[in-house]
Design an enzyme around this catalytic site. Sequence first.
Site, mmCIF file in Angstrom:
data_model
loop_
_atom_site.group_PDB
_atom_site.id
_atom_site.type_symbol
_atom_site.label_atom_id
_atom_site.label_comp_id
_atom_site.label_asym_id
_atom_site.label_seq_id
_atom_site.Cartn_x
_atom_site.Cartn_y
_atom_site.Cartn_z
ATOM 1 N N ASP A 132 -0.749 -11.311 -8.965
ATOM 2 C CA ASP A 132 -0.104 -12.547 -7.971
ATOM 3 C C ASP A 132 -1.163 -13.459 -8.201
ATOM 4 O O ASP A 132 -2.351 -12.698 -7.780
ATOM 5 C CB ASP A 132 0.420 -12.569 -7.059
ATOM 6 C CG ASP A 132 1.335 -14.162 -6.731
ATOM 7 O OD1 ASP A 132 0.629 -15.371 -5.609
ATOM 8 O OD2 ASP A 132 2.352 -14.648 -5.930
ATOM 9 N N ARG A 164 4.903 -13.951 -5.871
ATOM 10 C CA ARG A 164 5.132 -12.897 -4.455
ATOM 11 C C ARG A 164 6.416 -13.600 -3.781
ATOM 12 O O ARG A 164 6.934 -13.641 -2.631
ATOM 13 C CB ARG A 164 4.493 -12.469 -3.766
ATOM 14 C CG ARG A 164 2.912 -13.031 -3.340
ATOM 15 C CD ARG A 164 2.060 -12.437 -3.215
ATOM 16 N NE ARG A 164 1.221 -13.214 -2.830
ATOM 17 C CZ ARG A 164 0.102 -13.635 -1.842
ATOM 18 N NH1 ARG A 164 0.374 -12.431 -0.330
ATOM 19 N NH2 ARG A 164 -0.845 -13.878 -1.020
ATOM 20 N N CYS A 223 -6.104 -9.565 -5.579
ATOM 21 C CA CYS A 223 -5.593 -9.679 -6.823
ATOM 22 C C CYS A 223 -7.012 -9.848 -7.279
ATOM 23 O O CYS A 223 -7.437 -10.055 -8.264
ATOM 24 C CB CYS A 223 -4.187 -10.408 -7.320
ATOM 25 S SG CYS A 223 -2.970 -9.455 -6.869
ATOM 26 N N CYS A 249 -2.962 -13.881 -4.723
ATOM 27 C CA CYS A 249 -3.229 -12.552 -3.798
ATOM 28 C C CYS A 249 -4.818 -12.332 -3.352
ATOM 29 O O CYS A 249 -6.074 -12.024 -4.756
ATOM 30 C CB CYS A 249 -3.078 -12.101 -4.376
ATOM 31 S SG CYS A 249 -3.014 -10.232 -4.166
#
Length: 233
Positions: free
Chosen positions: A116, A146, A122, A119
Amino acid sequence: MKKITFCLSLLLAAVASNAFAGESAINKSLSKLKITAESITPSQFPGVSAILTDHGVVYMSNDGKHMLMGRLYDVSGKAPKDIGNPILVKKLESFKNQMIIYKAPKEKYVVTVFTDITCGYCQKLHGDMQKYNDLGITIRYLAFPRHGEHHQSAKDMQSIWCSATPKKSLDAVFKGEKVSPIKECKIDIMKQYQLGRQFGVQGTPAIILKDGYVQPGYSEPKDLLDTLKKHSN
């Protein structure tokens, strides 16, 4: 020889009949429970079928009377193995042409990461891409918005996956650049999101190993390598 052939035909017919009867009973129970099945296949557990649903793999007795919602393990080997994983891994591979792939020059392992763009971990994982690749780990990305399909991040990720150069677009957004909106595309990232849900993904990043094992959260390159080695034995 004719007698053997005749007996074999009867045996195959009986097996097919039992399989049909089992699937019929299962479908009847699923309909009653308002559960939609993508596929129904025999599991490694005698008398039980594995059913791929929107919420992952569930198990049902072939007479349709008992259902298990959870993981079913084969403990006959050195380490427990989730017998539902091969079903999901097969579906995962059908998304290969939609993945944004960072291939290791000397590839030893391949993992798929549900990511994502909003994130932080991430972004950290993406920042370590060179380290993963240097260790022989190829990273394949699928989208997992998400915050849901109506959030701006989902729209941005849709545009990234639909761009002419998805890899460059993803690199740019992880560096803080804005996404150029793209309205039309054959790829639907919400199908990738749904696949993540079937794997049980609840947060990002989620790293899927070749055997279907889910490594939740960020993993340091060397730690991920250790995990991959354990799962290759």
